[in-house]
Motif scaffolding. Sequence first.
Motif, mmCIF file in Angstrom:
data_model
loop_
_atom_site.group_PDB
_atom_site.id
_atom_site.type_symbol
_atom_site.label_atom_id
_atom_site.label_comp_id
_atom_site.label_asym_id
_atom_site.label_seq_id
_atom_site.Cartn_x
_atom_site.Cartn_y
_atom_site.Cartn_z
ATOM 1 N N LYS A 13 -18.634 -17.343 2.690
ATOM 2 C CA LYS A 13 -19.038 -17.495 1.292
ATOM 3 C C LYS A 13 -19.625 -16.191 0.758
ATOM 4 O O LYS A 13 -20.225 -15.412 1.510
ATOM 5 C CB LYS A 13 -20.072 -18.616 1.160
ATOM 6 C CG LYS A 13 -19.532 -20.001 1.518
ATOM 7 C CD LYS A 13 -20.599 -21.068 1.331
ATOM 8 C CE LYS A 13 -20.056 -22.448 1.668
ATOM 9 N NZ LYS A 13 -21.088 -23.510 1.491
ATOM 10 N N ILE A 14 -19.445 -15.991 -0.535
ATOM 11 C CA ILE A 14 -19.949 -14.773 -1.168
ATOM 12 C C ILE A 14 -21.476 -14.811 -1.237
ATOM 13 O O ILE A 14 -22.148 -13.805 -0.988
ATOM 14 C CB ILE A 14 -19.341 -14.606 -2.573
ATOM 15 C CG1 ILE A 14 -17.817 -14.480 -2.467
ATOM 16 C CG2 ILE A 14 -19.924 -13.398 -3.287
ATOM 17 C CD1 ILE A 14 -17.098 -14.567 -3.790
ATOM 18 N N ASP A 15 -22.039 -15.978 -1.547
ATOM 19 C CA ASP A 15 -23.489 -16.103 -1.636
ATOM 20 C C ASP A 15 -24.119 -15.932 -0.260
ATOM 21 O O ASP A 15 -23.742 -16.609 0.702
ATOM 22 C CB ASP A 15 -23.867 -17.470 -2.210
ATOM 23 C CG ASP A 15 -23.369 -17.641 -3.639
ATOM 24 O OD1 ASP A 15 -22.173 -17.930 -3.807
ATOM 25 O OD2 ASP A 15 -24.171 -17.457 -4.556
ATOM 26 N N GLN A 16 -25.095 -15.058 -0.171
ATOM 27 C CA GLN A 16 -25.757 -14.748 1.089
ATOM 28 C C GLN A 16 -26.953 -15.678 1.295
ATOM 29 O O GLN A 16 -27.596 -16.097 0.324
ATOM 30 C CB GLN A 16 -26.228 -13.287 1.047
ATOM 31 C CG GLN A 16 -26.543 -12.655 2.371
ATOM 32 C CD GLN A 16 -26.755 -11.156 2.204
ATOM 33 O OE1 GLN A 16 -26.978 -10.676 1.106
ATOM 34 N NE2 GLN A 16 -26.680 -10.416 3.291
ATOM 35 N N SER A 17 -27.231 -16.004 2.540
ATOM 36 C CA SER A 17 -28.413 -16.833 2.807
ATOM 37 C C SER A 17 -29.667 -16.073 2.389
ATOM 38 O O SER A 17 -29.707 -14.844 2.392
ATOM 39 C CB SER A 17 -28.486 -17.193 4.290
ATOM 40 O OG SER A 17 -28.778 -16.049 5.064
ATOM 41 N N SER A 18 -30.701 -16.815 2.037
ATOM 42 C CA SER A 18 -31.946 -16.186 1.550
ATOM 43 C C SER A 18 -32.569 -15.282 2.602
ATOM 44 O O SER A 18 -33.099 -14.205 2.277
ATOM 45 C CB SER A 18 -32.936 -17.268 1.127
ATOM 46 O OG SER A 18 -33.189 -18.168 2.207
ATOM 47 N N ALA A 19 -32.491 -15.660 3.860
ATOM 48 C CA ALA A 19 -33.073 -14.837 4.923
ATOM 49 C C ALA A 19 -32.310 -13.520 5.077
ATOM 50 O O ALA A 19 -32.903 -12.441 5.177
ATOM 51 C CB ALA A 19 -33.065 -15.612 6.240
ATOM 52 N N ASP A 20 -30.971 -13.596 5.099
ATOM 53 C CA ASP A 20 -30.172 -12.379 5.201
ATOM 54 C C ASP A 20 -30.348 -11.496 3.973
ATOM 55 O O ASP A 20 -30.389 -10.266 4.068
ATOM 56 C CB ASP A 20 -28.690 -12.738 5.369
ATOM 57 C CG ASP A 20 -28.383 -13.254 6.758
ATOM 58 O OD1 ASP A 20 -29.205 -13.036 7.659
ATOM 59 O OD2 ASP A 20 -27.320 -13.887 6.940
ATOM 60 N N PHE A 21 -30.417 -12.128 2.810
ATOM 61 C CA PHE A 21 -30.591 -11.368 1.576
ATOM 62 C C PHE A 21 -31.921 -10.601 1.603
ATOM 63 O O PHE A 21 -31.979 -9.421 1.247
ATOM 64 C CB PHE A 21 -30.549 -12.301 0.364
ATOM 65 C CG PHE A 21 -30.521 -11.590 -0.959
ATOM 66 C CD1 PHE A 21 -29.312 -11.280 -1.570
ATOM 67 C CD2 PHE A 21 -31.701 -11.234 -1.596
ATOM 68 C CE1 PHE A 21 -29.287 -10.618 -2.792
ATOM 69 C CE2 PHE A 21 -31.687 -10.574 -2.813
ATOM 70 C CZ PHE A 21 -30.468 -10.263 -3.411
ATOM 71 N N ALA A 22 -32.980 -11.266 2.024
ATOM 72 C CA ALA A 22 -34.299 -10.625 2.075
ATOM 73 C C ALA A 22 -34.311 -9.482 3.082
ATOM 74 O O ALA A 22 -34.894 -8.419 2.832
ATOM 75 C CB ALA A 22 -35.365 -11.661 2.427
ATOM 76 N N SER A 23 -33.648 -9.694 4.222
ATOM 77 C CA SER A 23 -33.617 -8.653 5.251
ATOM 78 C C SER A 23 -32.816 -7.432 4.795
ATOM 79 O O SER A 23 -33.235 -6.295 4.971
ATOM 80 C CB SER A 23 -33.023 -9.222 6.541
ATOM 81 O OG SER A 23 -32.878 -8.218 7.513
ATOM 82 N N ALA A 24 -31.640 -7.684 4.173
ATOM 83 C CA ALA A 24 -30.780 -6.585 3.768
ATOM 84 C C ALA A 24 -31.329 -5.834 2.565
ATOM 85 O O ALA A 24 -31.072 -4.636 2.404
ATOM 86 C CB ALA A 24 -29.377 -7.117 3.448
ATOM 87 N N SER A 25 -32.084 -6.517 1.715
ATOM 88 C CA SER A 25 -32.554 -5.895 0.473
ATOM 89 C C SER A 25 -33.919 -5.247 0.608
ATOM 90 O O SER A 25 -34.493 -4.792 -0.382
ATOM 91 C CB SER A 25 -32.603 -6.942 -0.641
ATOM 92 O OG SER A 25 -33.488 -8.001 -0.302
ATOM 93 N N ALA A 26 -34.465 -5.195 1.811
ATOM 94 C CA ALA A 26 -35.763 -4.559 2.014
ATOM 95 C C ALA A 26 -35.718 -3.117 1.553
ATOM 96 O O ALA A 26 -34.720 -2.408 1.758
ATOM 97 C CB ALA A 26 -36.160 -4.640 3.487
ATOM 98 N N ARG A 27 -36.769 -2.667 0.893
ATOM 99 C CA ARG A 27 -36.933 -1.294 0.401
ATOM 100 C C ARG A 27 -36.043 -0.974 -0.801
ATOM 101 O O ARG A 27 -35.937 0.182 -1.195
ATOM 102 C CB ARG A 27 -36.662 -0.280 1.519
ATOM 103 C CG ARG A 27 -37.596 -0.409 2.718
ATOM 104 C CD ARG A 27 -37.282 0.651 3.745
ATOM 105 N NE ARG A 27 -38.119 0.491 4.925
ATOM 106 C CZ ARG A 27 -38.065 1.283 6.005
ATOM 107 N NH1 ARG A 27 -37.210 2.296 6.023
ATOM 108 N NH2 ARG A 27 -38.858 1.071 7.017
ATOM 109 N N LEU A 28 -35.391 -1.965 -1.372
ATOM 110 C CA LEU A 28 -34.604 -1.731 -2.583
ATOM 111 C C LEU A 28 -35.384 -2.237 -3.791
ATOM 112 O O LEU A 28 -36.106 -3.231 -3.710
ATOM 113 C CB LEU A 28 -33.255 -2.456 -2.501
ATOM 114 C CG LEU A 28 -32.267 -1.945 -1.460
ATOM 115 C CD1 LEU A 28 -31.010 -2.811 -1.465
ATOM 116 C CD2 LEU A 28 -31.892 -0.490 -1.704
ATOM 117 N N ALA A 29 -35.216 -1.552 -4.909
ATOM 118 C CA ALA A 29 -35.927 -1.935 -6.126
ATOM 119 C C ALA A 29 -35.423 -3.277 -6.625
ATOM 120 O O ALA A 29 -34.214 -3.537 -6.648
ATOM 121 C CB ALA A 29 -35.738 -0.871 -7.201
ATOM 122 N N ALA A 30 -36.352 -4.135 -7.052
ATOM 123 C CA ALA A 30 -35.969 -5.467 -7.528
ATOM 124 C C ALA A 30 -35.071 -5.385 -8.753
ATOM 125 O O ALA A 30 -34.204 -6.243 -8.958
ATOM 126 C CB ALA A 30 -37.223 -6.275 -7.834
#
Length: 383
Positions: A13-30
């Motif tokens: 699925k294109i939508d990423q799980s919340s845990a994976d999303f949080a891990s991958a997006s660390a240090r990126l601007a909101a």
Amino acid sequence: MQEYYQFLLQRLKIDQSSADFASASARLAASDLSGALRISYPAVLRQGKCRFRFSGYHGVFSRALEIPRPVARGRLAMFQDRAEFLTPVKNFSWNLADFTCVTTNGHYFEFKVKGQPFFQIRFLQESVLKYEILFRKQLDALYNARRLHRIVEYQPRVRGDFPRPGQRFWNLSASREPVKPYVVEKILMGSLRRGLKRLLQALIVVEIRGAEHWQREARGFALMNHQSALDPFIAGAFWDHRIAFLAKSSSFAHRLPRLFLKWAMCLPTTRYQNDSEVIFAAKALLRRGIKVGIFPEGERCWDGRMQPFKRNVVKLLAASREAIFPVVIQNAFQFWPRWAKFPRRARVTLSFLAPFCLLPGLYSLEEQRRFLEALFRAELKET
């Protein structure tokens, strides 16, 4: 891996799980992530910025090639209608509607956007196949939402219909005097060919079937299914080395492999767009009595099963009116699957089928594509 490939096609699925999303997006601007459906782990972006002129075997043809160069390190973000590559310096943004090709090229996810050189992304911690499938699904969703045509091909271009039959047929003159290898070339390539054969014999046993159908001196197209990276070398080492196989242009990026591929008569072709220059090069080789080898699937299979043949390949074969020599390779996938790092022992079969020509005008291109696929699937015993 076969089961994993089917799992990705059906369940990814294109939508990423919340845990994976949080891990991958660390240090990126909101602010960069508003509306993002998926964020990749660290990746490297490359772009085809370097151009050079490649002179083919004995100067029979010459063509321009683009070589990718690193542009930035960052993370890929997928949105509903676009994709962005986020870096500390600048962000690269592409509208999905402008994508003209999505595919994989070795360890890279490769894509083309209208009006720009091609791009490649190497994911340092993730599967490149995963992102090819994700982009295919995203493009399907976009086209469905906009009620556009159904996509039937994603490479060499995103296509929703069959190409129109060409109005012109090839009118090649009689074969000119065959190209004679240089003395040094003959000695060196002969030694490499014998060494390659001995090396392969330590790993595979090759059985030849239908040898009576092969005509060494006749020009035409050698049409071969694609199961492993060494398919053309197996055919050249164990049967006939005088076949100019089409090879992806990225294989010509470095000088030493480029020289070897040149002497091996390989013909560079791009995977991210329709390549008109390869047609002129193929004509030049055919005029010198050299067979041109084509993998009609356009890439190696992922799960051992033959993939659909590319529409433009069928169009080229029909327009050429040249002889087609079908070559069916079996069990090369067991020898070296696309996803494996190292080869394994296997028994490989090369089957040469009776040559023929396609008859343009009598049947549609789609009917001729189905005929070619059925011919190969019957030999492969695939349904």
